[in-house]
Design an enzyme around this catalytic site. Sequence first.
Site, PDB file in Angstrom:
ATOM      1  N   PRO A   1       0.677  -1.207   0.064  1.00 47.06           N
ATOM      2  CA  PRO A   1       0.025  -0.180  -0.241  1.00 47.06           C
ATOM      3  C   PRO A   1       0.895   1.281   0.021  1.00 47.06           C
ATOM      4  CG  PRO A   1      -0.512  -1.258   1.933  1.00 47.06           C
ATOM      5  CD  PRO A   1       0.827  -1.756   1.192  1.00 47.06           C
TER       6      PRO A   1
ATOM      7  N   HIS B   1      -4.461 -14.919   9.040  1.00 43.45           N
ATOM      8  CA  HIS B   1      -3.999 -13.795   9.161  1.00 43.45           C
ATOM      9  C   HIS B   1      -4.806 -12.643   9.702  1.00 43.45           C
ATOM     10  CE1 HIS B   1      -0.460 -15.841   7.309  1.00 43.45           C
ATOM     11  NE2 HIS B   1      -1.120 -16.231   6.348  1.00 43.45           N
TER      12      HIS B   1
ATOM     13  N   ARG C   1       2.487 -10.666   6.883  1.00 43.58           N
ATOM     14  CA  ARG C   1       3.683 -10.131   7.471  1.00 43.58           C
ATOM     15  C   ARG C   1       3.767  -9.647   8.763  1.00 43.58           C
ATOM     16  NH1 ARG C   1       7.475  -8.594   2.400  1.00 43.58           N
ATOM     17  NH2 ARG C   1       9.222  -8.414   3.751  1.00 43.58           N
TER      18      ARG C   1
ATOM     19  N   ARG D   1      16.131  -1.621  -2.375  1.00 45.79           N
ATOM     20  CA  ARG D   1      14.959  -1.979  -3.221  1.00 45.79           C
ATOM     21  C   ARG D   1      15.035  -2.180  -4.736  1.00 45.79           C
ATOM     22  NH1 ARG D   1      12.258  -2.098   1.313  1.00 45.79           N
ATOM     23  NH2 ARG D   1      10.960  -3.564   0.181  1.00 45.79           N
TER      24      ARG D   1
END
Length: 291
Positions: free
Chosen positions: A2, A110, A128, A281
């Site tokens: 997001p 989750h 996560r 990244r």
Amino acid sequence: MPELPEVETIKRGLEKSILGQRILNIEIRNEKIISSHSNIRKASKIKTESFIRNLIDKKIVNVFRRAKNIILELSDVQSNNKYDNVCSAIILIHLKMTGQLIYNGITTKHTHIIFTLEKGNLLYNDIRQFGYVLYYKDISEAVANGHFEKLGLEPFDEDFTLIYLKDKLAKTNKNIKSTLLSQAIVVGIGNIYADEICFVSNISPHRICKTLNDKEINSLYKNINNILALAIERGGSSISDYKLVNGESGRYHLCHQVYGRSGLACYKCKTILTKSIIAGRSSVWCENCQK
DNA sequence: TTCAATGTTTAGAC
DNA sequence: GGTCTAAACATTGA
């Protein structure tokens, strides 16, 4: 996943689904989520009980977004005075990489928090478990706890002007990719939109900010606004876990020019797209189109 | 079995 | 002080 367009889409989804509803019950399945990062190991029963006590029976009266944070503003509903919508608590939510807020969804292993509202359930899911859902009395208490500290301007704020961007970039000695990811000048851009914005602006992600010329900064400025706005219009990019509040996927990933296309041909010039690691990244870009 | 994945913070090196 | 990298968080899936 997001980034700003996804968080903004979720914020708008919450406005449509949960605004005006009272919190009837809260089930905490994973206490870690309601403790801020520095407090992760201090999670306790007391924390859970006070979290619930502070929020239950309150009404959700406002939904805000600041950078990638979602803020639910709550008011007491003991009185019948309809003007009594004074903020009496906030819930500060950060979805980090895999957080989801789903209205009337199906719980999974989750699902970490279940808010039972008057007309439905709001689930906080997070594979996560990097995200958090925090209680604070008000915004100033959140600020006092270090939230929003190093954030730059909102890209759609009227103060985010071309002049502002030029001025900031001229003082920045690092590359544009890590600068966009840092949130220090303008907030909301993550790995996907940083690559997309650099590509459409014809700027290499390796370029040092202070070396960008006026034409390049003009293009960057325009594309920050245009790409984020278009992505919001399409409901964000669903590349792995991101879902809208109603459980649907976004549609902006269908528009990606470079993200996830390493080794494939550039849509503009057919050159094979390059992958570099910047700020830890992956960055995908066209060596021919982006200088 | 190893590697990479969207965000952010922190520690350590230069 | 500025900037870089790696690691940490936990899980999945290729």
